[in-house]
Design a protein around this motif. Structure first.
Motif, PDB file in Angstrom:
ATOM      1  N   ASP A 298       0.848  -1.185   0.000  1.00 30.64           N
ATOM      2  CA  ASP A 298       0.000   0.000   0.000  1.00 30.64           C
ATOM      3  C   ASP A 298       0.885   1.237   0.000  1.00 30.64           C
ATOM      4  OD1 ASP A 298      -2.606  -1.310   0.256  1.00 30.64           O
ATOM      5  OD2 ASP A 298      -1.897  -1.904   2.240  1.00 30.64           O
ATOM      6  N   GLU A 299       1.019   1.862  -1.155  1.00 31.87           N
ATOM      7  CA  GLU A 299       1.917   3.006  -1.306  1.00 31.87           C
ATOM      8  C   GLU A 299       1.558   4.154  -0.359  1.00 31.87           C
ATOM      9  OE1 GLU A 299       4.692   3.078  -3.154  1.00 31.87           O
ATOM     10  OE2 GLU A 299       4.320   1.024  -3.792  1.00 31.87           O
ATOM     11  N   TYR A 300       0.278   4.281  -0.015  1.00 33.47           N
ATOM     12  CA  TYR A 300      -0.135   5.392   0.838  1.00 33.47           C
ATOM     13  C   TYR A 300       0.441   5.292   2.252  1.00 33.47           C
ATOM     14  CZ  TYR A 300      -3.478   2.731   3.626  1.00 33.47           C
ATOM     15  OH  TYR A 300      -4.043   1.854   4.505  1.00 33.47           O
ATOM     16  N   LEU A 301       0.962   4.126   2.641  1.00 30.46           N
ATOM     17  CA  LEU A 301       1.473   3.960   3.999  1.00 30.46           C
ATOM     18  C   LEU A 301       2.556   4.976   4.334  1.00 30.46           C
ATOM     19  CD1 LEU A 301       1.612   0.095   4.447  1.00 30.46           C
ATOM     20  CD2 LEU A 301       0.015   1.706   5.476  1.00 30.46           C
ATOM     21  N   LEU A 302       3.379   5.326   3.352  1.00 33.21           N
ATOM     22  CA  LEU A 302       4.441   6.300   3.617  1.00 33.21           C
ATOM     23  C   LEU A 302       4.174   7.620   2.904  1.00 33.21           C
ATOM     24  CD1 LEU A 302       7.661   4.131   3.835  1.00 33.21           C
ATOM     25  CD2 LEU A 302       6.366   5.235   5.649  1.00 33.21           C
ATOM     26  N   ASP A 303       2.908   7.997   2.882  1.00 33.39           N
ATOM     27  CA  ASP A 303       2.572   9.341   2.433  1.00 33.39           C
ATOM     28  C   ASP A 303       2.805  10.296   3.601  1.00 33.39           C
ATOM     29  OD1 ASP A 303       0.445   8.887   4.168  1.00 33.39           O
ATOM     30  OD2 ASP A 303      -1.099   8.954   2.614  1.00 33.39           O
ATOM     31  N   GLU A 304       2.412  11.525   3.460  1.00 33.26           N
ATOM     32  CA  GLU A 304       2.629  12.530   4.519  1.00 33.26           C
ATOM     33  C   GLU A 304       2.008  12.086   5.845  1.00 33.26           C
ATOM     34  OE1 GLU A 304       4.648  15.600   5.826  1.00 33.26           O
ATOM     35  OE2 GLU A 304       4.545  15.230   3.669  1.00 33.26           O
ATOM     36  N   THR A 305       0.810  11.516   5.788  1.00 31.54           N
ATOM     37  CA  THR A 305       0.139  11.058   7.013  1.00 31.54           C
ATOM     38  C   THR A 305       0.881   9.871   7.628  1.00 31.54           C
ATOM     39  OG1 THR A 305      -1.985  11.824   6.159  1.00 31.54           O
ATOM     40  CG2 THR A 305      -2.052  10.235   7.965  1.00 31.54           C
ATOM     41  N   GLY A 306       1.324   8.947   6.793  1.00 32.53           N
ATOM     42  CA  GLY A 306       2.090   7.805   7.299  1.00 32.53           C
ATOM     43  C   GLY A 306       3.352   8.253   8.015  1.00 32.53           C
ATOM     44  N   TRP A 307       4.057   9.205   7.409  1.00 31.31           N
ATOM     45  CA  TRP A 307       5.264   9.734   8.053  1.00 31.31           C
ATOM     46  C   TRP A 307       4.918  10.465   9.347  1.00 31.31           C
ATOM     47  CZ3 TRP A 307      10.158   8.577   7.787  1.00 31.31           C
ATOM     48  CH2 TRP A 307      10.649   7.940   6.643  1.00 31.31           C
ATOM     49  N   SER A 308       3.777  11.146   9.381  1.00 35.14           N
ATOM     50  CA  SER A 308       3.364  11.830  10.614  1.00 35.14           C
ATOM     51  C   SER A 308       3.106  10.818  11.724  1.00 35.14           C
ATOM     52  CB  SER A 308       2.108  12.670  10.360  1.00 35.14           C
ATOM     53  OG  SER A 308       2.395  13.719   9.472  1.00 35.14           O
ATOM     54  N   ILE A 309       2.471   9.705  11.369  1.00 37.13           N
ATOM     55  CA  ILE A 309       2.243   8.645  12.362  1.00 37.13           C
ATOM     56  C   ILE A 309       3.579   8.104  12.858  1.00 37.13           C
ATOM     57  CG2 ILE A 309       1.376   6.284  12.668  1.00 37.13           C
ATOM     58  CD1 ILE A 309      -0.920   7.082  10.698  1.00 37.13           C
ATOM     59  N   LEU A 310       4.500   7.824  11.947  1.00 36.60           N
ATOM     60  CA  LEU A 310       5.823   7.324  12.351  1.00 36.60           C
ATOM     61  C   LEU A 310       6.545   8.315  13.252  1.00 36.60           C
ATOM     62  CD1 LEU A 310       7.098   5.701   9.035  1.00 36.60           C
ATOM     63  CD2 LEU A 310       6.268   4.536  11.096  1.00 36.60           C
TER      64      LEU A 310
ATOM     65  N   PRO B  98      15.003   9.914  15.735  1.00 28.04           N
ATOM     66  CA  PRO B  98      14.004   9.266  14.891  1.00 28.04           C
ATOM     67  C   PRO B  98      14.357   9.391  13.413  1.00 28.04           C
ATOM     68  CG  PRO B  98      13.167  11.348  15.725  1.00 28.04           C
ATOM     69  CD  PRO B  98      14.502  11.110  16.386  1.00 28.04           C
ATOM     70  N   LEU B  99      13.916   8.422  12.627  1.00 26.44           N
ATOM     71  CA  LEU B  99      14.066   8.524  11.173  1.00 26.44           C
ATOM     72  C   LEU B  99      13.191   9.666  10.685  1.00 26.44           C
ATOM     73  CD1 LEU B  99      13.895   4.796  10.061  1.00 26.44           C
ATOM     74  CD2 LEU B  99      15.899   6.259  10.155  1.00 26.44           C
ATOM     75  N   LYS B 100      13.700  10.419   9.743  1.00 24.30           N
ATOM     76  CA  LYS B 100      12.969  11.580   9.244  1.00 24.30           C
ATOM     77  C   LYS B 100      12.662  11.422   7.767  1.00 24.30           C
ATOM     78  CE  LYS B 100      15.055  14.630  12.644  1.00 24.30           C
ATOM     79  NZ  LYS B 100      15.954  13.738  13.312  1.00 24.30           N
ATOM     80  N   GLN B 101      11.462  11.805   7.385  1.00 26.44           N
ATOM     81  CA  GLN B 101      11.015  11.729   6.000  1.00 26.44           C
ATOM     82  C   GLN B 101      11.963  12.478   5.077  1.00 26.44           C
ATOM     83  OE1 GLN B 101       7.182  13.477   5.402  1.00 26.44           O
ATOM     84  NE2 GLN B 101       7.002  12.762   3.303  1.00 26.44           N
ATOM     85  N   GLU B 102      12.507  13.598   5.537  1.00 22.76           N
ATOM     86  CA  GLU B 102      13.389  14.422   4.712  1.00 22.76           C
ATOM     87  C   GLU B 102      14.630  13.662   4.263  1.00 22.76           C
ATOM     88  OE1 GLU B 102      10.823  16.719   7.354  1.00 22.76           O
ATOM     89  OE2 GLU B 102      12.373  15.262   7.834  1.00 22.76           O
TER      90      GLU B 102
END
Length: 160
Positions: free
Chosen positions: A5-17, A148-152
């Protein structure tokens, strides 16, 4: 990306992480409040992140010095094909070991250890020397740890 599910690491997924990395004890309703989702939606996303292997576990961070392990050291170890298998068996049971990485370069492994004293470290090093030459660095201080791991970091490229 290898996620089903590609959406898992969308902006919301990263916010949850990000929220779970800050505090894994947050309730799903609280995570949902912070990221703009319902508690059931957060629970479903977290379950899928776990199933996909993105979230690999939860745990408390412990200060080694406060539990009697005030000395931290990084040990670089050079093995041979003959000694490497034995090392894997040895480190699997080594209570002082926090991390073990197979690395490139002149050494074969990088180990992160915590011990009670210099003599305790010497004892562990003597055992590790059975698998090859060791080089040790004592940690004097730790300005940053457990970040923490960062999306950036995923999309960042350096320009020369």
């Amino acid at each position: 990306m290898a996620l089903k599910d590609e959406y898992l690491l969308d902006e919301t997924g990263w916010s949850i992480l990000r929220e779970l990395q800050r505090d894994a004890r947050l309730s799903f309703p609280e995570v949902g409040r912070r990221v703009g989702l319902s508690a059931p939606a957060v629970a479903e996303r977290v379950r899928k992140l776990e199933d996909a292997g993105v979230i690999t576990g939860y745990g408390a961070r412990i200060n080694p010095a406060k539990v009697g392990l005030p000395i931290m050291a990084f040990v670089r170890l050079t093995t041979t094909p003959m000694t490497e298998a034995g090392l894997h068996t040895f480190v699997a049971e080594l209570p002082e070991l926090l991390e073990c990485h197979r690395v490139t370069g002149n050494e074969s492994f990088l180990l992160k250890l915590v011990v009670t004293s210099i003599s305790h470290l010497e004892s562990v090093l003597n055992q590790l020397m059975n698998y090859g030459p060791v080089t040790t660095s004592l940690v004097l201080s730790t300005p940053r740890s457990g970040e923490p791991l960062k999306q950036e970091a995923v999309n960042r490229e350096f320009s020369g």
